[in-house]
Write a protein that holds these residues in place. Sequence first.
Motif, PDB file in Angstrom:
ATOM      1  N   LYS A 297       0.807  -1.215   0.000  1.00 42.92           N
ATOM      2  CA  LYS A 297       0.000   0.000   0.000  1.00 42.92           C
ATOM      3  C   LYS A 297       0.844   1.271   0.000  1.00 42.92           C
ATOM      4  O   LYS A 297       0.479   2.280  -0.617  1.00 42.92           O
ATOM      5  N   TYR A 298       2.018   1.199   0.689  1.00 39.77           N
ATOM      6  CA  TYR A 298       2.889   2.383   0.786  1.00 39.77           C
ATOM      7  C   TYR A 298       4.323   1.992   0.393  1.00 39.77           C
ATOM      8  O   TYR A 298       5.227   1.929   1.236  1.00 39.77           O
ATOM      9  N   PRO A 299       4.563   1.754  -0.877  1.00 44.30           N
ATOM     10  CA  PRO A 299       5.883   1.261  -1.307  1.00 44.30           C
ATOM     11  C   PRO A 299       7.010   2.257  -1.074  1.00 44.30           C
ATOM     12  O   PRO A 299       8.167   1.846  -0.912  1.00 44.30           O
ATOM     13  N   ASN A 300       6.719   3.550  -1.046  1.00 38.37           N
ATOM     14  CA  ASN A 300       7.782   4.546  -0.886  1.00 38.37           C
ATOM     15  C   ASN A 300       8.325   4.622   0.534  1.00 38.37           C
ATOM     16  O   ASN A 300       9.362   5.231   0.772  1.00 38.37           O
ATOM     17  N   TYR A 301       7.632   4.000   1.490  1.00 34.68           N
ATOM     18  CA  TYR A 301       8.046   4.088   2.883  1.00 34.68           C
ATOM     19  C   TYR A 301       8.788   2.844   3.364  1.00 34.68           C
ATOM     20  O   TYR A 301       9.193   2.788   4.530  1.00 34.68           O
ATOM     21  N   ARG A 403      -0.646  -4.446  -8.746  1.00 40.38           N
ATOM     22  CA  ARG A 403      -0.389  -4.443  -7.302  1.00 40.38           C
ATOM     23  C   ARG A 403       0.709  -5.469  -7.021  1.00 40.38           C
ATOM     24  O   ARG A 403       0.518  -6.674  -7.220  1.00 40.38           O
ATOM     25  N   MET A 404       1.833  -4.996  -6.516  1.00 40.63           N
ATOM     26  CA  MET A 404       2.964  -5.869  -6.235  1.00 40.63           C
ATOM     27  C   MET A 404       3.871  -5.226  -5.196  1.00 40.63           C
ATOM     28  O   MET A 404       3.791  -4.017  -4.939  1.00 40.63           O
ATOM     29  N   ILE A 405       4.715  -6.047  -4.585  1.00 40.42           N
ATOM     30  CA  ILE A 405       5.711  -5.541  -3.637  1.00 40.42           C
ATOM     31  C   ILE A 405       6.923  -5.108  -4.447  1.00 40.42           C
ATOM     32  O   ILE A 405       7.504  -5.914  -5.195  1.00 40.42           O
ATOM     33  N   ARG A 406       7.338  -3.878  -4.282  1.00 36.06           N
ATOM     34  CA  ARG A 406       8.353  -3.295  -5.150  1.00 36.06           C
ATOM     35  C   ARG A 406       9.713  -3.124  -4.466  1.00 36.06           C
ATOM     36  O   ARG A 406      10.596  -2.470  -5.020  1.00 36.06           O
ATOM     37  N   ARG A 429       4.628 -15.176  -6.041  1.00 38.22           N
ATOM     38  CA  ARG A 429       3.896 -13.955  -6.406  1.00 38.22           C
ATOM     39  C   ARG A 429       4.772 -12.712  -6.324  1.00 38.22           C
ATOM     40  O   ARG A 429       4.285 -11.601  -6.516  1.00 38.22           O
ATOM     41  N   LEU A 430       6.064 -12.910  -6.051  1.00 36.97           N
ATOM     42  CA  LEU A 430       6.991 -11.786  -5.957  1.00 36.97           C
ATOM     43  C   LEU A 430       7.803 -11.662  -7.236  1.00 36.97           C
ATOM     44  O   LEU A 430       7.982 -12.641  -7.981  1.00 36.97           O
ATOM     45  N   ASP A 431       8.303 -10.476  -7.472  1.00 38.61           N
ATOM     46  CA  ASP A 431       9.203 -10.240  -8.598  1.00 38.61           C
ATOM     47  C   ASP A 431      10.489 -11.034  -8.348  1.00 38.61           C
ATOM     48  O   ASP A 431      11.158 -10.842  -7.335  1.00 38.61           O
ATOM     49  N   PRO A 432      10.856 -11.964  -9.239  1.00 39.17           N
ATOM     50  CA  PRO A 432      12.044 -12.801  -8.998  1.00 39.17           C
ATOM     51  C   PRO A 432      13.339 -12.007  -8.897  1.00 39.17           C
ATOM     52  O   PRO A 432      14.310 -12.494  -8.306  1.00 39.17           O
ATOM     53  N   THR A 433      13.372 -10.825  -9.447  1.00 42.90           N
ATOM     54  CA  THR A 433      14.580 -10.007  -9.340  1.00 42.90           C
ATOM     55  C   THR A 433      14.686  -9.319  -7.980  1.00 42.90           C
ATOM     56  O   THR A 433      15.731  -8.754  -7.643  1.00 42.90           O
ATOM     57  N   LEU A 434      13.610  -9.364  -7.195  1.00 41.86           N
ATOM     58  CA  LEU A 434      13.592  -8.696  -5.896  1.00 41.86           C
ATOM     59  C   LEU A 434      13.461  -9.659  -4.721  1.00 41.86           C
ATOM     60  O   LEU A 434      13.567  -9.228  -3.567  1.00 41.86           O
ATOM     61  N   ALA A 435      13.204 -10.924  -4.983  1.00 40.07           N
ATOM     62  CA  ALA A 435      12.884 -11.873  -3.915  1.00 40.07           C
ATOM     63  C   ALA A 435      13.990 -12.905  -3.715  1.00 40.07           C
ATOM     64  O   ALA A 435      14.615 -13.372  -4.676  1.00 40.07           O
ATOM     65  N   THR A 436      14.213 -13.260  -2.461  1.00 37.93           N
ATOM     66  CA  THR A 436      15.129 -14.332  -2.084  1.00 37.93           C
ATOM     67  C   THR A 436      14.402 -15.245  -1.103  1.00 37.93           C
ATOM     68  O   THR A 436      13.943 -14.779  -0.050  1.00 37.93           O
ATOM     69  N   TRP A 437      14.287 -16.532  -1.448  1.00 39.75           N
ATOM     70  CA  TRP A 437      13.617 -17.496  -0.575  1.00 39.75           C
ATOM     71  C   TRP A 437      14.669 -18.343   0.124  1.00 39.75           C
ATOM     72  O   TRP A 437      15.613 -18.827  -0.502  1.00 39.75           O
ATOM     73  N   MET A 438      14.500 -18.526   1.423  1.00 39.19           N
ATOM     74  CA  MET A 438      15.506 -19.234   2.222  1.00 39.19           C
ATOM     75  C   MET A 438      14.813 -20.181   3.189  1.00 39.19           C
ATOM     76  O   MET A 438      13.932 -19.782   3.951  1.00 39.19           O
TER      77      MET A 438
END
Length: 481
Positions: A297-301, A403-406, A429-438
Motif C-alpha cells: 500500500k505504501y511502497p515509498n516508505y 499491485r505488487m511488492i516493489r 507472487r513476488l518479482d524474482p529479481t527482488l525476492a530471495t527465498w531461504m
Amino acid sequence: MASLRSIRAGLSRSYHSLNTMGGHDEETGGGEGLGGGGGGREYNNSTSSTSYAATTDWLGVDNFRTKNNNRTSSPLSAIKVALSKVSRGRQNNSSSKISTILKELDDEWGISDDGTEGDIILGKLRVSNSRMPSSIAVPPEQASLLGTMPGEVLDDAELRQVQLSVAPSRTLSEDGSTGTKVTVDTPHGPVTAAVSGDPTRPVILSYHDLGLNHVTNFQAFFLYPEMRNVVNNFCIVHVNAPGQEEGAPTLPEGYVYPTMEELADTITCVKNHLHLRSFIGFGVGLGANVLARYATKYPNYVDALVLVNCSSTQAGWIEWGYQKLNIRHLRSGTMTTGTVDYLMWHHFGKLEECNQDLVTVYRQHFERAINPTNLGLLVDSYIRRSDLGIVRELDPNKKKDVRMIRCQVLNITANLSPHIEDTVTFNGRLDPTLATWMKIQDVGLVLDEAPGKVVEAFRLFLQGQGYGQGAERVGHTGKGR
C-alpha cells in the motif's frame, strides 16, 4: 614366579641354537651379523641412547654392579660380548663355552640363584607398565587428524581451575533491552511501540506473530551477539498489535478489533509519531502479513522486507474452523489445551524434532502469560484476513499498473515449520529479481533455534541493499529517516 635360573636355561638353549647355525661360518660372518644388529641399534645416537637410558633406568638393571664396583660395563655390552663369543665358538666345544659364558654373566652382573631376585625385576616391570606415559608419540597415520607433524610428541596437559559454566535458562520476560516504550494513539485504539538506538540512523521496524509481542518474539534474537553487531548501526522500532503488549489490560467489551488492513494502517501512525521517513520491515507470521500489506500500500516508505513464515492468501477452511473453536474459548477468558497446542504447532510445526527446552518455555508462556480475551480478538482478525492481491508481473511496461511488492524481500522459513507451502506460494507472487527465498534446516522456530543463520542472511541482505558497516547506504541521502 620363574627364577633367573630358568631364564638362564632358556638363554642357554638359544645360545646353543645360534652357535649351531653360525659355528661353521668364518670368524667375521656371525660376528658381523650380530654386530650389525648392535650397530643398527646405535645408528641414531640420540634416539637409541634416550630409549636405552629410559629402559635400563626403570628396570633398575644399571644398579647391578660388577665385581670391581665398576658401573661402566653395562648389561647390554655384556650380552653383545657373550653373543660374539658364541658365534665364534666351535660346535665341538660349544657346551663348555656356553657354560663358561653364562658363569661370566652371573659373575659380571652379580646375579644369585635366589628366585626372589627375578620377582623383584618382574615386579618393576609390572609397576612401570601401569604408569601413564609422560608423553605420547603421534603415529604418522594419526598426525593428519590431530594436525601435528609425524613423530611429534604430545605432552600431557593438566586442567586446573576448571569451573562448570551453566548457560542461563531461556526466558520470555522483559529485561528492558528493547528500548523505551511509547504509546501511540491511532483510530483503532492505542498502540504500544518500543524504540532503541540512535534516531538519526536508518530504521528497522518489527512486527510480532500470534500469541507473542515485541519482547517474546524479538528480544532474545536482537540480543544475539552477532545481531547486536548489526543493529548497533540502526534505530530499532518494535510495534505491538493492540492489547498484545506485556501486561496489557483486557480490551473493553464491545471493542472492535482492527482488521489486517487496519493493523497495517496503525504502522503509519507509529511512523508519523516517530517522524520516520522509511524503514526496513522485519515481520514474523502475522506480523509478516501486516508488513507485506503495508509495503504493497505504501511502497515509498519501505526500503526492504525480511519476512518469516509469511502467508499471502486467505485462511483455509481447516484453519478457519479450528481457529473458530479456539476463539470461542479465548473470548470467555479460558486458555484451553487445544488452543495451546494450536499455538505450539503454529510456531514450531513438528514439536518432537525441535529444541525441547524452547518447547517447554513457550508452552508455559502460552499457558500462563497470555491474555486470552485480547489474543482471541487478534486471532479472529487473522483468520478473516483477505488475500494480499499481489501478482508477479515480468513485463516492465505493465509493472507500474499492477499491485505488487516493489522492494527487496528476504523470504525465510524452516523445514520443520508448517508454513513452508505458504512461503513458496508467496515467493511465486513476488518479482524474482527482488525476492530471495531461504529455508533453514532442522529447526521450526527459526529466530530462536537458528539465530546465527538468520543473522548471517540478514547481514548479507543488508549489504545487498547498500548498507555498509556504519549502516550508511551507498548513494543514500537520508531516506532512512
